[in-house]
Design an enzyme around this catalytic site. Sequence first.
Site, PDB file in Angstrom:
ATOM      1  N   SER A 160       0.855  -1.182   0.000  1.00 37.79           N
ATOM      2  CA  SER A 160       0.000   0.000   0.000  1.00 37.79           C
ATOM      3  C   SER A 160       0.895   1.237   0.000  1.00 37.79           C
ATOM      4  O   SER A 160       1.724   1.390  -0.890  1.00 37.79           O
ATOM      5  CB  SER A 160      -0.961  -0.026   1.192  1.00 37.79           C
ATOM      6  OG  SER A 160      -1.883   1.038   1.119  1.00 37.79           O
ATOM      7  N   MET A 278      -0.156   1.311   4.988  1.00 39.30           N
ATOM      8  CA  MET A 278      -0.951   1.750   6.125  1.00 39.30           C
ATOM      9  C   MET A 278      -2.059   0.743   6.404  1.00 39.30           C
ATOM     10  O   MET A 278      -2.640   0.177   5.478  1.00 39.30           O
ATOM     11  CB  MET A 278      -1.553   3.124   5.786  1.00 39.30           C
ATOM     12  CG  MET A 278      -2.433   3.735   6.851  1.00 39.30           C
ATOM     13  SD  MET A 278      -2.928   5.430   6.434  1.00 39.30           S
ATOM     14  CE  MET A 278      -3.827   5.176   4.905  1.00 39.30           C
ATOM     15  N   ASP A 281      -4.490  -4.527   6.090  1.00 42.38           N
ATOM     16  CA  ASP A 281      -4.932  -5.377   4.996  1.00 42.38           C
ATOM     17  C   ASP A 281      -3.817  -6.348   4.610  1.00 42.38           C
ATOM     18  O   ASP A 281      -2.672  -5.945   4.432  1.00 42.38           O
ATOM     19  CB  ASP A 281      -5.322  -4.512   3.789  1.00 42.38           C
ATOM     20  CG  ASP A 281      -5.977  -5.325   2.681  1.00 42.38           C
ATOM     21  OD1 ASP A 281      -6.663  -6.314   3.000  1.00 42.38           O
ATOM     22  OD2 ASP A 281      -5.805  -4.962   1.510  1.00 42.38           O
TER      23      ASP A 281
END
Length: 348
Positions: A160, A278, A281
Amino acid sequence: MSAPVRVVVVDDSLTMRGLISAALKRDPEIEVVGTAADPIEARAAIKALNPDVITLDVEMPNMNGLEFLEKIMRLRPMPVVMVSTLTAAGTDVTLAALEIGAVDAVAKPASATSEAFGELAAKVKAAARSRVRPRGEHATAAAPSNYQPDPRGVLAIGASTGGVEALLTVLSGFPANCPATVVTQHMPATFTKSFAARLDKACAPTVTEAEDGAPVMPGHIYIAPGGEAHLEVSPGSQPRCRLSRTEAVNGHRPSVDVLFRSVAALKRPMTGVILTGMGKDGAQGLLAMRQAGARTLGQDEHTSVVYGMPRAAHEIGAVERQLPLHRLTSAILDACAAAAQSPVSRTA
């Protein structure tokens, strides 16, 4: 209560500066300390106000956003969030900015309202907590010339915030006959096709945006379409990309967890890697992969732009080994070879 994140907003449009500032001011943890219409004003504002983060337009007068970003990263490295148009040119410039060292990017909305900048405040706060280093710190070793992939194996990678630079570092070291590789990178819609094209030019393997039904084969890297669908790998004698437009998972579509869980269900050698990002996930999906017999790796805290996803995965035991970014390419190839030598077992 900790001090608010101090932000300078840089955009050549007075209207856009107002919209971005209004969107950020709605968050009590953010303080907009100044605005600037071009890099000359921005440089003065940075010196005078010492912000924690700047938001930067990609197209400005007097000096374009890339030139200015290069100077920032060389002379005063600091967190930068790019604000990009949805045009092809804006997308390409934004991706170049992320490679140079910008922490993240948001797309300028079609509707001219501050409410349209839904993710901006969260990305600015994450940027304030990020690690920004001079460009080129993460040079990776060249790929081994004698590498032979296991035709049965599948490599899944999730990333991410900070992932553009991290993926470029890792994948540019892959040999042309790399393991069959599937990647979910959190990225706005319209960005991933250009991102795949940039990676394809920089890497020896073939890199494409994933298409539904495409066979997952060695020598190929498949990037999940940003903001549109989850990427999964379907089981069978010939694994294939499967795009599903189901609900977001962990606030994301595509979701790293969805990709990892699909790979965990494959009865074949597999390797999972979680990079900078961040949130959390991918943590549970990587744990499912490890419990199903996969080899798993994570990026370490020091080299992660945001040590969120790798931390979450490490804390629940999903990661076998954490490594700095520049060591991951060779470690991934070694893990894929090791996965090929051990029987795939399912314990969960």
